[in-house]
Design an enzyme around this catalytic site. Structure first.
Site, PDB file in Angstrom:
ATOM      1  N   ASP A  13       0.866  -1.165   0.000  1.00  0.00           N
ATOM      2  CA  ASP A  13       0.000   0.000   0.000  1.00  0.00           C
ATOM      3  C   ASP A  13       0.916   1.233   0.000  1.00  0.00           C
ATOM      4  O   ASP A  13       2.058   1.167   0.456  1.00  0.00           O
ATOM      5  CB  ASP A  13      -0.864  -0.042   1.265  1.00  0.00           C
ATOM      6  N   ARG A  14       0.430   2.358  -0.546  1.00  0.00           N
ATOM      7  CA  ARG A  14       1.282   3.549  -0.596  1.00  0.00           C
ATOM      8  C   ARG A  14       1.123   4.433   0.654  1.00  0.00           C
ATOM      9  O   ARG A  14       2.053   4.585   1.429  1.00  0.00           O
ATOM     10  CB  ARG A  14       0.966   4.369  -1.870  1.00  0.00           C
ATOM     11  N   ASP A  15      -0.085   4.992   0.812  1.00  0.00           N
ATOM     12  CA  ASP A  15      -0.294   6.013   1.854  1.00  0.00           C
ATOM     13  C   ASP A  15      -0.442   5.384   3.244  1.00  0.00           C
ATOM     14  O   ASP A  15      -1.310   4.541   3.471  1.00  0.00           O
ATOM     15  CB  ASP A  15      -1.538   6.842   1.526  1.00  0.00           C
ATOM     16  N   THR A  55      -2.499   0.787  -4.674  1.00  0.00           N
ATOM     17  CA  THR A  55      -2.966   1.971  -3.947  1.00  0.00           C
ATOM     18  C   THR A  55      -4.332   2.471  -4.410  1.00  0.00           C
ATOM     19  O   THR A  55      -4.600   2.567  -5.610  1.00  0.00           O
ATOM     20  CB  THR A  55      -1.904   3.100  -4.042  1.00  0.00           C
ATOM     21  N   GLN A  57      -6.648   5.551  -4.897  1.00  0.00           N
ATOM     22  CA  GLN A  57      -6.499   7.003  -5.039  1.00  0.00           C
ATOM     23  C   GLN A  57      -7.845   7.607  -5.431  1.00  0.00           C
ATOM     24  O   GLN A  57      -8.037   8.104  -6.555  1.00  0.00           O
ATOM     25  CB  GLN A  57      -5.405   7.329  -6.073  1.00  0.00           C
ATOM     26  N   SER A  58      -8.779   7.565  -4.492  1.00  0.00           N
ATOM     27  CA  SER A  58     -10.135   8.050  -4.798  1.00  0.00           C
ATOM     28  C   SER A  58     -10.173   9.559  -4.974  1.00  0.00           C
ATOM     29  O   SER A  58     -11.170  10.097  -5.471  1.00  0.00           O
ATOM     30  CB  SER A  58     -11.103   7.623  -3.700  1.00  0.00           C
ATOM     31  N   ARG A 101     -10.903  -1.220  -6.202  1.00  0.00           N
ATOM     32  CA  ARG A 101     -10.725  -0.454  -4.973  1.00  0.00           C
ATOM     33  C   ARG A 101     -10.692  -1.398  -3.771  1.00  0.00           C
ATOM     34  O   ARG A 101     -11.647  -2.147  -3.527  1.00  0.00           O
ATOM     35  CB  ARG A 101     -11.854   0.571  -4.831  1.00  0.00           C
ATOM     36  N   LYS A 102      -9.572  -1.364  -3.020  1.00  0.00           N
ATOM     37  CA  LYS A 102      -9.489  -2.177  -1.812  1.00  0.00           C
ATOM     38  C   LYS A 102     -10.626  -1.781  -0.881  1.00  0.00           C
ATOM     39  O   LYS A 102     -10.894  -0.593  -0.764  1.00  0.00           O
ATOM     40  CB  LYS A 102      -8.129  -1.966  -1.118  1.00  0.00           C
TER      41      LYS A 102
HETATM   42 MG   LIG Z   1      -2.935   3.129   3.554  1.00  0.00          MG
HETATM   43 ZN   LIG Z   2     -11.144   0.893  -8.908  1.00  0.00          ZN
END
Ligand SMILES: [Mg+2]
Ligand SMILES: [Zn+2]
Length: 197
Positions: A13-15, A55, A57-58, A101-102
């Site tokens: 995961d990034r953030d 990641t 990124q919404s 989307r996770k």
């Molecule tokens: Mg995160």
């Molecule tokens: Zn998606």
């Protein structure tokens, strides 16, 4: 069940995992590494374990950041951490009902496909329950690295919890010591359009 298996890849995961979580950040100057990130990635690369980013990124779907902002932030991440073997990014929001989307498993499956490894041979590292749910749904091994924003129930429910990214590298590479290396046929089988798994 996962011990002593060589991981096909480690998907981060990034953030909140590789870099500090700055919500909807589109500014590369605000990218700051999490403790141990650079060293953990260097150790995995030295061990020939592919590394990727998965990641959500919404902010793109919400119109809070542009795709170009996101690209610049990701470029800064690679400037600080070196190149990743794959990036799988979901730019949707919950209401879009996408499959990536996770906590959905799409990003894990996509990254594994790009790397030509089975999702079951991947390790997913993240800071919240959504990451662990995506790992579970894809059949991957999930390792949670909690931060101050991780909820206690997410820690309780995590399949595995690491103190930090150094601990993650220790866990993944300790497994590797007793494991069998990937066969040498990988490159040409990929060129022939075959899958190794
Ligand atoms: Mg995160
Ligand atoms: Zn998606």
């Amino acid at each position: 069940m996962y011990e002593r298996r060589r991981p096909g890849a480690v998907l981060f995961d990034r953030d909140g995992t590789l870099i500090r979580d700055v919500p909807y950040n589109g500014d590369p100057d605000r990218v700051e590494l999490m403790p141990g990130a650079a060293e953990a990635l260097a150790r995995l690369r030295r061990a020939d374990v592919p590394v990727a980013v998965v990641t959500n990124q919404s902010g793109v779907a919400k119109g809070l950041i542009s795709p170009d902002d996101m690209d610049q932030v990701n470029a800064r991440v690679e400037e600080l951490l070196g190149p990743f073997d794959a990036w799988a990014i979901c730019v949707h929001d919950d209401v879009d009902g996408c499959t990536c989307r996770k906590p959905a498993p799409g990003l894990v499956i996509r990254a594994a496909a790009v790397l030509d490894v089975s999702p079951r041979d991947c390790v997913v590292v993240g800071d919240i329950g959504r990451d662990m749910e995506a790992a579970r749904a894809a059949g991957a091994r999930g390792i949670l690295v909690p931060t101050e924003v991780t909820r206690p129930e997410e820690v309780e429910q995590a399949p595995e919890v690491a103190a930090d990214l150094t601990d993650v590298a220790d866990r993944v590479l300790n497994d590797l010591e007793a494991a069998t290396p990937v066969g040498a046929g990988a490159r040409w089988s990929r060129a022939m359009g075959w899958s190794r798994w």
